[in-house]
Motif scaffolding. Structure first.
Motif: not given
Length: 320
Positions: A281-307
């Motif tokens: 959650d904190a990393i999502a805020g620092r990186t501009g994704f806002g929410t952990a769910a948004a970070l997980r979605h984009q991270f998986t889209q780009v890298l094919g794995t979860t945070p």
């Protein structure tokens, strides 16, 4: 049915990549109720070969051994990117596919399959270090530059080193089911399944500006990753219209503002997952994704794995 497997080698073969094929298919595990493969190593350059790490190999079989194989594996070898391959080896590989055998490459072994024409019109995987050279040398194939392996049956290609294990286990799983593949993986003490589309762990520097027009804006974007910005706002900082800014940005970086900042945010998330104990959650805020769910979605889209899986990979028990 997968029963007969042959690995074909040339001078300078990489020991690990050859060992991967030997480990999966060349060991008798019948005491665990697992199938026993008729496995052999075959040489395309005579019985006495050298391995890349400086030791000698004596190989009992020549290319005739490939004629009966259900699966022919080609492990990596020194200099495959630039060397010419024995015509009789390429012919043997083509004959194998023509009669219904599968062929598998591990890492730079893909250059042999490409030289035989077996990848024309097909997608393939290779270690990221060789991706550009492969695409340049063989324009009729499509390189998937960051995946673990690609199954274009009857041709299976895998990326570097350990991705060969994933591809071998994938073939076993496909032919003999997940129970057999999982038992072999357990004996090898490796993950039972990593999907072929999972990303290789590659350092991907972002495209930098090839000119001066958007350079200052890039610096500003890097410093404000946690903020929501629009093309209109970025264009205003560059004193351009949004249309002109978008065109110049594409020309100078090779990508769009949205894709550039998204990749930069994922890179920052990777660094924070590797080096800090901050929550997702904190990393999502620092990186501009806002929410952990948004970070997980984009991270998986780009890298094919979860945070969380990424953090465990790079920090092991510390992340548990």
């Amino acid at each position: 049915m997968l029963q007969n497997v042959a690995a074909v080698v040339l001078n300078g073969v990489n020991p690990f990549e050859l060992g991967v094929v030997c480990e999966v298919f060349g060991i008798d595990r019948s005491d665990d109720g697992l199938p026993v493969y008729d496995f052999a190593v075959a040489s395309a350059e005579g019985p006495e070969l050298s391995a890349r790490s400086g030791f000698a190999l004596h190989v009992d079989h020549g290319l005739e051994r490939l004629e009966s194989a259900d699966l022919i594996a080609v492990p990596a070898c020194a200099g495959y990117e630039t060397r010419e391959f024995p015509p009789d080896l390429l012919d043997a590989l083509r004959r194998g596919v023509d009669r219904g055998a599968r062929v598998l490459s591990v890492c730079s072994g893909v250059f042999v399959l490409a030289a035989a024409g077996l990848l024309d019109g097909r997608r393939c995987a290779v270690h990221w270090h060789h991706a550009e050279a492969l695409a340049r040398a063989y324009p009729r194939l499509t390189v998937e530059p960051d995946v673990l392996y690609v199954d274009e049956d009857p041709v299976i290609t895998s990326a570097g080193t350990a991705a060969g294990i994933d591809a071998c286990l994938h073939i076993v799983r496909k032919e003999q089911g997940p129970e057999v593949a999982n038992k072999i993986a357990r004996r090898m003490v490796v993950p039972p399944h990593r999907d072929g589309g999972q990303a290789q762990y590659i350092e991907r520097p972002l495209p930098r500006s090839q000119g001066d027009t958007v350079a200052e804006v890039l610096v500003w974007m890097e410093r404000h990753l946690d903020e929501d910005v629009t093309v209109e706002q970025l264009a205003a900082r560059a004193h351009m219209s949004p249309r002109t800014f978008a065109r110049r940005f594409q020309q100078e970086t090779g990508t769009t503002p949205y894709r550039w900042i998204l990749r930069q945010r994922v890179l920052l998330a990777q660094r924070l997952l590797e080096a800090t104990d901050e929550t997702v959650d904190a990393i999502a805020g620092r990186t501009g994704f806002g929410t952990a769910a948004a970070l997980r979605h984009q991270f998986t889209q780009v890298l094919g794995t979860t945070p969380n899986a990424y953090r465990r990979t790079f920090r092991g028990s510390e992340a548990a």
